[in-house]
Enzyme design. Sequence first.
Site, PDB file in Angstrom:
ATOM      1  N   SER A  16       0.957  -1.048   0.001  1.00  0.00           N
ATOM      2  CA  SER A  16      -0.119   0.027  -0.152  1.00  0.00           C
ATOM      3  C   SER A  16       0.979   1.287   0.027  1.00  0.00           C
ATOM      4  O   SER A  16       2.092   1.211  -0.271  1.00  0.00           O
ATOM      5  CB  SER A  16      -0.947  -0.021   1.193  1.00  0.00           C
ATOM      6  OG  SER A  16      -0.216   0.356   2.464  1.00  0.00           O
ATOM      7  N   LYS A  17       0.180   2.456   0.034  1.00  0.00           N
ATOM      8  CA  LYS A  17       0.761   3.748   0.149  1.00  0.00           C
ATOM      9  C   LYS A  17       1.882   3.759   1.224  1.00  0.00           C
ATOM     10  O   LYS A  17       3.189   4.261   1.103  1.00  0.00           O
ATOM     11  CB  LYS A  17      -0.227   4.823   0.358  1.00  0.00           C
ATOM     12  CG  LYS A  17      -0.276   5.758  -0.993  1.00  0.00           C
ATOM     13  CD  LYS A  17      -0.994   7.047  -0.649  1.00  0.00           C
ATOM     14  CE  LYS A  17      -0.524   8.087  -1.543  1.00  0.00           C
ATOM     15  NZ  LYS A  17      -0.640   8.114  -2.825  1.00  0.00           N
ATOM     16  N   ARG A  18       1.577   3.395   2.462  1.00  0.00           N
ATOM     17  CA  ARG A  18       2.557   3.530   3.445  1.00  0.00           C
ATOM     18  C   ARG A  18       3.849   2.481   3.103  1.00  0.00           C
ATOM     19  O   ARG A  18       4.640   2.856   3.827  1.00  0.00           O
ATOM     20  CB  ARG A  18       1.732   2.807   4.687  1.00  0.00           C
ATOM     21  CG  ARG A  18       2.131   2.006   5.584  1.00  0.00           C
ATOM     22  CD  ARG A  18       0.929   1.452   6.508  1.00  0.00           C
ATOM     23  NE  ARG A  18       0.339   0.156   6.179  1.00  0.00           N
ATOM     24  CZ  ARG A  18       0.859  -0.954   6.510  1.00  0.00           C
ATOM     25  NH1 ARG A  18       1.896  -0.873   7.131  1.00  0.00           N
ATOM     26  NH2 ARG A  18       0.178  -2.148   6.041  1.00  0.00           N
ATOM     27  N   HIS A  19       3.783   1.591   2.072  1.00  0.00           N
ATOM     28  CA  HIS A  19       5.042   1.085   1.689  1.00  0.00           C
ATOM     29  C   HIS A  19       5.801   1.835   0.497  1.00  0.00           C
ATOM     30  O   HIS A  19       6.851   1.350   0.072  1.00  0.00           O
ATOM     31  CB  HIS A  19       5.060  -0.352   1.295  1.00  0.00           C
ATOM     32  CG  HIS A  19       4.262  -1.210   2.438  1.00  0.00           C
ATOM     33  ND1 HIS A  19       2.891  -1.618   2.042  1.00  0.00           N
ATOM     34  CD2 HIS A  19       4.801  -1.859   3.580  1.00  0.00           C
ATOM     35  CE1 HIS A  19       2.688  -2.359   3.155  1.00  0.00           C
ATOM     36  NE2 HIS A  19       3.582  -2.549   3.962  1.00  0.00           N
ATOM     37  N   GLY A  20       5.047   3.058   0.299  1.00  0.00           N
ATOM     38  CA  GLY A  20       5.816   3.630  -0.774  1.00  0.00           C
ATOM     39  C   GLY A  20       5.482   3.279  -1.962  1.00  0.00           C
ATOM     40  O   GLY A  20       5.662   3.921  -3.134  1.00  0.00           O
TER      41      GLY A  20
END
Length: 435
Positions: A202-206
């Site tokens: 997801s976004k949180r992993h870049g």
Amino acid sequence: MKIKTRFAPSPTGALHIGGVRTALYAYLVAKKAGGVFSLRIEDTDRARFVEGVTEDIIRTLKWLGLTFDGEPIFQSKRVDLYKEYAKKLIDCGKAYEKDGAIWFKVNLSGKTAITDLVGGRKIEFENSTQKDFVILKSDGYPTYHLAHVVDDHLMETNPVIRGAEWISSIPKHVQLFEAFGWEIPPYAHLPIILGVDRSKLSKRHGAKPASEFRTDGFLAEAILNYMALLGWTPSSGKEILTLSEMVKEFDLSDVNSANPIFDITKLEWMNGEYIRKFQISNFKFQILEYLKELAGGVAPDHPTEKEVEKVAPLVKDRIKKLSDFIPLTDFLWEKPEYDKEIFDRLKINDLRLKMEKVAEKMEEMEKPWKADIFENTFRRLADEMGIKAGDIFQLIRVAISGQTVTPPLFESIDIIGEEETLKRIKAAIEFLQTT
Ligand code: GLU
């Protein structure tokens, strides 16, 4: 049989980085075999259709260099065809109409099995676990199941390369192919990419849409190279490969069935490797293109083409992304904003007084300043003041740039100019007086 692959995104959201890998593998398989790579837009889910995404997909594939053969195929333009095939199934008793939709009658006895090209795994289902399913919705559009089977038959897709999320639909697809009396294509299901904590990417992993990686200053070559290695290990063991090297080396049988991990720091590292390998002329070109196309408005007048030419050699080995160019160099054309905390980091006593001495020396020094004289003068001054030479140069650096990391000092001063440099040293003195 000729190798024909396709990338078949649904325009329900921007092209994601995982989709890039699917497209890339399909491209590599086709190109390696001298086959055909097509783009098929699966736009039959009208409720989830997002305006502009098809254009984003086409633009991004073009940027990446994943050129597809022929024109894209739009499923929404083939609705009559799917209807015709759904009717054929009704005619031979393999489908039925209920509430305006057409349903496929599933065979509940026996097993359905395929051998996946990824890892050579046998994938098997008991047909008794299946249920009848919709193939043509009441709005007249086909579901993915029908459209996939009809299109991949008519397009002679070989092999079907898609995400592993479709494995559970294999019994449906195999039964549909059988109902039509068509050959079942070979399948390659690509393992789902996870984040570094092994949770859903997801976004949180870049992770983000591919076009955002572009605006963030990533290079198409680095993205392709990094994504290629998410699940594939080239038999040569090489880590840095161009697209044409990948075409030569790629083999679906070398794709691992384990879930690969997307690590943004590795992608950044790889991007930096690519930048360092650039010829300086290509680097300048890339920076200029990037500034023109993507970062327009960041610095409306600067840097000019000439300025980029001057600075490019100084920063090429210091940046990981094209976008790093801006924060690293904007002090060259814009007066810095000072931050007390950054001056404190220097840990120099009587900083203001020392800065005044620097200003005096600069006023005395004959213009134009020469690198060796500049260096000797300030080394001597550092000695006189009882501080390290490194400290005095760092003090000048912070005064002219407001930051502790810049391109080489004298080269930077050379660009800023003697007069402006002195003005900034004086501005720093004033700042230190008032804080
Ligand atoms: N539209 C499907 C998706 O985006 C395509 C699957 C396929 O390649 O057949 O997941």
